[in-house]
Design an enzyme around this catalytic site. Sequence first.
Site, PDB file in Angstrom:
ATOM      1  N   LYS A   1       0.844  -1.219   0.000  1.00 52.97           N
ATOM      2  CA  LYS A   1       0.000   0.000   0.000  1.00 52.97           C
ATOM      3  C   LYS A   1       0.873   1.261   0.000  1.00 52.97           C
ATOM      4  O   LYS A   1       0.708   2.184   0.821  1.00 52.97           O
ATOM      5  CB  LYS A   1      -1.001  -0.008   1.168  1.00 52.97           C
TER       6      LYS A   1
HETATM    7  C1  LIG Z   1      -5.477  -1.062  -4.608  1.00 52.13           C
HETATM    8  C2  LIG Z   1      -6.450  -1.425  -3.547  1.00 52.13           C
HETATM    9  N1  LIG Z   1      -6.955  -2.666  -3.526  1.00 52.13           N
HETATM   10  C3  LIG Z   1      -7.839  -3.052  -2.596  1.00 52.13           C
HETATM   11  C4  LIG Z   1      -8.283  -2.175  -1.619  1.00 52.13           C
HETATM   12  C5  LIG Z   1      -9.233  -2.648  -0.582  1.00 52.13           C
HETATM   13  O1  LIG Z   1      -8.574  -2.819   0.646  1.00 52.13           O
HETATM   14  P1  LIG Z   1      -9.323  -2.666   2.023  1.00 52.13           P
HETATM   15  O2  LIG Z   1     -10.492  -3.587   1.958  1.00 52.13           O
HETATM   16  O3  LIG Z   1      -8.341  -3.097   3.041  1.00 52.13           O
HETATM   17  O4  LIG Z   1      -9.732  -1.266   2.144  1.00 52.13           O
HETATM   18  C6  LIG Z   1      -7.802  -0.864  -1.624  1.00 52.13           C
HETATM   19  C7  LIG Z   1      -8.275   0.115  -0.643  1.00 52.13           C
HETATM   20  O5  LIG Z   1      -7.728   0.363   0.347  1.00 52.13           O
HETATM   21  C8  LIG Z   1      -6.847  -0.487  -2.582  1.00 52.13           C
HETATM   22  O6  LIG Z   1      -6.339   0.753  -2.606  1.00 52.13           O
END
Ligand SMILES: Cc1ncc(COP(=O)(O)O)c(C=O)c1O
Length: 310
Positions: free
Chosen positions: A161
């Site tokens: 992330k």
């Molecule tokens: C690229 C990406 N994939 C998936 C997600 C979904 O992750 P989460 O369910 O932890 O928010 C996010 C959002 O945070 C994201 O930025």
Amino acid sequence: MASDDQRIDYAYFQGKIIPTNEANISIKTHALQYGTGCFCGIRAYWNEKENQLYAFRLKDHYKRFHDSAKILMMKPKLSIEELIEITRKLLAKNEYRQNSYIRPIMYKSALALSPRLHDIEDDIAIYTLPMDDYLDINNGLKCKVSSWIRITENMIPTRSKATGGYINSALAKSEAILNGYDEAIFLDHNGNISEGSAENIFIVRDGKLITPSFTDSILEGITRRSIIEIAKNEMKIDIQERTIGRSELYIADEAFFCGTGVQIAWIKEIDKRVIGKGEIGPITKKIRETYFNIVTGNNKSYKNWLTEVY
Ligand SMILES: Cc1ncc(COP(=O)(O)O)c(C=O)c1O
């Protein structure tokens, strides 16, 4: 509580809770120059009946935050427990009595030149804002498989992330929106389905719930994980975490995105092919209903996923 236009909004910055408009960084900051940071997106849901604000899966979000930091060679100044406590205090200080969003960021804060990860100081900041739906979750999204390929594990690990990795998301999102779609779907470097620009994806085929696996260049989504647990515990349906080919999307019975921002948003159309009957499918509907009951504190069996703010 002050009215919205007079309200002072607070953030956590350089070890203190201060007014957000005083939480500023130098233009020389390493993370600003090179995208060397990682972040979380977390939601808190207001329960009017209980007069309570529930923050969703803070411990899991902050564990991923620490893991992201490790990948990017950062040393978090705060433990997971300290991050949870600061988040709770910050939401309370901001007096939110509405659905809200929390954005913690860990970033290379040194005023240093040269893109590298080692020997650069880092810091943590957290800000919050009121937030309702980020994408339309009621009417079905029209999506496009992106011409941009998802960054891979050996480029910028999606698992981390990392702030800089979101250039990839922004390219795909803008391409989709400027061409009249609501959202983009990435293929990975092998041509298989990866995820949306800021959300994971699920499809349903013959009653089975299918989602790309961790090796398909996805973020390890907390909502994705929650849905898998809900589907196992509450619905007893088969779940497959596996490679999905592009054309498998077109013939799915149902498809939906999930993520903290998007929550659960059903997909109506992909590359001009109508998905299923062009309406929200029964499995998506049941998952969405269960999810919203849980996050708002109305399903007490999942109370351990929630942190009470007040
Ligand atoms: C690229 C990406 N994939 C998936 C997600 C979904 O992750 P989460 O369910 O932890 O928010 C996010 C959002 O945070 C994201 O930025």
